[in-house]
Design a protein around this motif. Structure first.
Motif, PDB file in Angstrom:
ATOM      1  N   LYS A 192      27.349  75.671  22.860  1.00  0.00           N
ATOM      2  CA  LYS A 192      27.005  76.137  21.572  1.00  0.00           C
ATOM      3  C   LYS A 192      26.666  75.365  20.611  1.00  0.00           C
ATOM      4  O   LYS A 192      25.581  75.259  19.877  1.00  0.00           O
ATOM      5  N   ALA A 193      27.151  74.115  20.300  1.00  0.00           N
ATOM      6  CA  ALA A 193      27.048  72.869  19.448  1.00  0.00           C
ATOM      7  C   ALA A 193      25.791  72.481  19.819  1.00  0.00           C
ATOM      8  O   ALA A 193      24.989  72.064  18.949  1.00  0.00           O
ATOM      9  N   LEU A 194      25.455  71.983  21.026  1.00  0.00           N
ATOM     10  CA  LEU A 194      24.233  71.549  21.648  1.00  0.00           C
ATOM     11  C   LEU A 194      23.027  72.479  21.229  1.00  0.00           C
ATOM     12  O   LEU A 194      22.222  72.002  20.769  1.00  0.00           O
ATOM     13  N   ARG A 195      23.393  73.793  21.439  1.00  0.00           N
ATOM     14  CA  ARG A 195      22.318  74.661  21.114  1.00  0.00           C
ATOM     15  C   ARG A 195      22.023  74.815  19.776  1.00  0.00           C
ATOM     16  O   ARG A 195      20.459  74.769  19.095  1.00  0.00           O
ATOM     17  N   THR A 196      22.924  74.663  18.790  1.00  0.00           N
ATOM     18  CA  THR A 196      22.708  74.370  17.389  1.00  0.00           C
ATOM     19  C   THR A 196      22.103  73.189  16.720  1.00  0.00           C
ATOM     20  O   THR A 196      21.228  73.296  16.053  1.00  0.00           O
ATOM     21  N   VAL A 197      22.383  71.958  17.636  1.00  0.00           N
ATOM     22  CA  VAL A 197      21.649  70.984  17.152  1.00  0.00           C
ATOM     23  C   VAL A 197      20.132  71.036  17.416  1.00  0.00           C
ATOM     24  O   VAL A 197      19.349  70.700  16.578  1.00  0.00           O
ATOM     25  N   VAL A 198      19.778  71.642  18.615  1.00  0.00           N
ATOM     26  CA  VAL A 198      18.500  71.819  19.112  1.00  0.00           C
ATOM     27  C   VAL A 198      17.800  72.670  18.349  1.00  0.00           C
ATOM     28  O   VAL A 198      16.502  72.382  17.811  1.00  0.00           O
ATOM     29  N   THR A 199      18.279  73.686  17.771  1.00  0.00           N
ATOM     30  CA  THR A 199      17.920  74.723  16.964  1.00  0.00           C
ATOM     31  C   THR A 199      17.351  74.086  15.518  1.00  0.00           C
ATOM     32  O   THR A 199      16.506  74.442  14.743  1.00  0.00           O
ATOM     33  N   SER A 200      18.418  73.562  14.961  1.00  0.00           N
ATOM     34  CA  SER A 200      18.266  72.948  13.625  1.00  0.00           C
ATOM     35  C   SER A 200      17.367  72.014  13.671  1.00  0.00           C
ATOM     36  O   SER A 200      16.510  71.575  12.812  1.00  0.00           O
ATOM     37  N   ALA A 201      17.137  71.208  14.756  1.00  0.00           N
ATOM     38  CA  ALA A 201      15.877  70.046  14.896  1.00  0.00           C
ATOM     39  C   ALA A 201      14.679  70.634  14.922  1.00  0.00           C
ATOM     40  O   ALA A 201      13.626  69.987  14.553  1.00  0.00           O
ATOM     41  N   ALA A 202      14.701  71.891  15.555  1.00  0.00           N
ATOM     42  CA  ALA A 202      13.425  72.469  15.852  1.00  0.00           C
ATOM     43  C   ALA A 202      12.945  73.445  14.791  1.00  0.00           C
ATOM     44  O   ALA A 202      12.084  74.501  14.908  1.00  0.00           O
ATOM     45  N   VAL A 203      13.740  73.537  13.493  1.00  0.00           N
ATOM     46  CA  VAL A 203      13.470  74.483  12.619  1.00  0.00           C
ATOM     47  C   VAL A 203      11.929  74.424  11.944  1.00  0.00           C
ATOM     48  O   VAL A 203      11.483  75.447  11.513  1.00  0.00           O
ATOM     49  N   LYS A 204      11.357  73.285  12.042  1.00  0.00           N
ATOM     50  CA  LYS A 204       9.984  73.181  11.448  1.00  0.00           C
ATOM     51  C   LYS A 204       8.875  73.733  12.110  1.00  0.00           C
ATOM     52  O   LYS A 204       7.806  74.077  12.031  1.00  0.00           O
ATOM     53  N   SER A 205       9.402  73.855  13.759  1.00  0.00           N
ATOM     54  CA  SER A 205       8.286  74.738  14.534  1.00  0.00           C
ATOM     55  C   SER A 205       8.272  76.129  14.279  1.00  0.00           C
ATOM     56  O   SER A 205       9.169  76.553  14.153  1.00  0.00           O
ATOM     57  N   ASP A 206       7.303  76.783  14.823  1.00  0.00           N
ATOM     58  CA  ASP A 206       6.953  78.127  14.641  1.00  0.00           C
ATOM     59  C   ASP A 206       7.667  78.943  15.882  1.00  0.00           C
ATOM     60  O   ASP A 206       7.750  80.113  16.006  1.00  0.00           O
ATOM     61  N   LYS A 207       8.115  78.325  17.053  1.00  0.00           N
ATOM     62  CA  LYS A 207       8.733  78.715  18.050  1.00  0.00           C
ATOM     63  C   LYS A 207      10.305  78.706  18.169  1.00  0.00           C
ATOM     64  O   LYS A 207      10.749  78.044  17.628  1.00  0.00           O
ATOM     65  N   ARG A 208      10.841  79.661  18.708  1.00  0.00           N
ATOM     66  CA  ARG A 208      12.283  79.669  19.017  1.00  0.00           C
ATOM     67  C   ARG A 208      12.583  78.714  20.046  1.00  0.00           C
ATOM     68  O   ARG A 208      11.757  78.536  20.870  1.00  0.00           O
ATOM     69  N   VAL A 209      13.787  78.005  19.902  1.00  0.00           N
ATOM     70  CA  VAL A 209      13.988  77.036  20.884  1.00  0.00           C
ATOM     71  C   VAL A 209      15.564  77.373  21.379  1.00  0.00           C
ATOM     72  O   VAL A 209      16.419  77.810  20.732  1.00  0.00           O
ATOM     73  N   THR A 210      15.745  77.256  22.885  1.00  0.00           N
ATOM     74  CA  THR A 210      17.041  77.202  23.414  1.00  0.00           C
ATOM     75  C   THR A 210      17.259  76.290  24.326  1.00  0.00           C
ATOM     76  O   THR A 210      16.263  75.673  24.874  1.00  0.00           O
ATOM     77  N   VAL A 211      18.750  76.205  24.932  1.00  0.00           N
ATOM     78  CA  VAL A 211      18.875  75.132  25.946  1.00  0.00           C
ATOM     79  C   VAL A 211      19.500  75.924  27.066  1.00  0.00           C
ATOM     80  O   VAL A 211      20.655  76.868  26.768  1.00  0.00           O
ATOM     81  N   ASP A 212      19.397  76.077  28.095  1.00  0.00           N
ATOM     82  CA  ASP A 212      19.839  76.636  29.369  1.00  0.00           C
ATOM     83  C   ASP A 212      20.629  75.453  30.099  1.00  0.00           C
ATOM     84  O   ASP A 212      19.853  74.415  30.509  1.00  0.00           O
ATOM     85  N   ILE A 213      21.779  75.527  30.667  1.00  0.00           N
ATOM     86  CA  ILE A 213      22.570  74.455  31.425  1.00  0.00           C
ATOM     87  C   ILE A 213      22.455  74.920  32.811  1.00  0.00           C
ATOM     88  O   ILE A 213      22.804  76.066  33.238  1.00  0.00           O
ATOM     89  N   LEU A 214      21.861  74.255  33.712  1.00  0.00           N
ATOM     90  CA  LEU A 214      21.777  74.430  35.123  1.00  0.00           C
ATOM     91  C   LEU A 214      22.894  73.585  35.933  1.00  0.00           C
ATOM     92  O   LEU A 214      22.751  72.506  35.494  1.00  0.00           O
ATOM     93  N   SER A 215      23.217  73.876  37.164  1.00  0.00           N
ATOM     94  CA  SER A 215      24.136  72.899  37.753  1.00  0.00           C
ATOM     95  C   SER A 215      23.400  72.244  38.957  1.00  0.00           C
ATOM     96  O   SER A 215      22.203  72.540  39.293  1.00  0.00           O
TER      97      SER A 215
END
Length: 76
Positions: A53-76
């Protein structure tokens, strides 16, 4: 952004050489697929998903200037 996800993930895991980040772009969504060694999946997710959740929050905050939604999926 892809590099940011990789640097954070490599700091968390025991097998940093197995960390890979792939970017998948869709209409209004960018997905960063984080792949780690199977033994390190729990370390990236964390207790009750707190680290993920913290990793997704950091990425979302860093991408706030773009017009697209950003998410992180964790794969094994």
């Amino acid at each position: 952004m892809e590099e940011l996800v990789g640097v954070i993930a490599k700091a968390l895991v025991d097998h940093p050489e197995d960390v890979a980040v792939r970017t998948v772009e869709k209409d209004h969504l960018i997905v960063y697929e984080l792949s780690v060694h199977p033994d390190d999946v729990g370390k990236v997710i964390g207790k009750q998903g707190r680290i993920a959740k913290a990793l997704r929050t950091v990425v979302t905050s860093a991408a706030v200037k773009s017009d697209k939604r950003v998410t992180v999926d964790i794969l094994s």
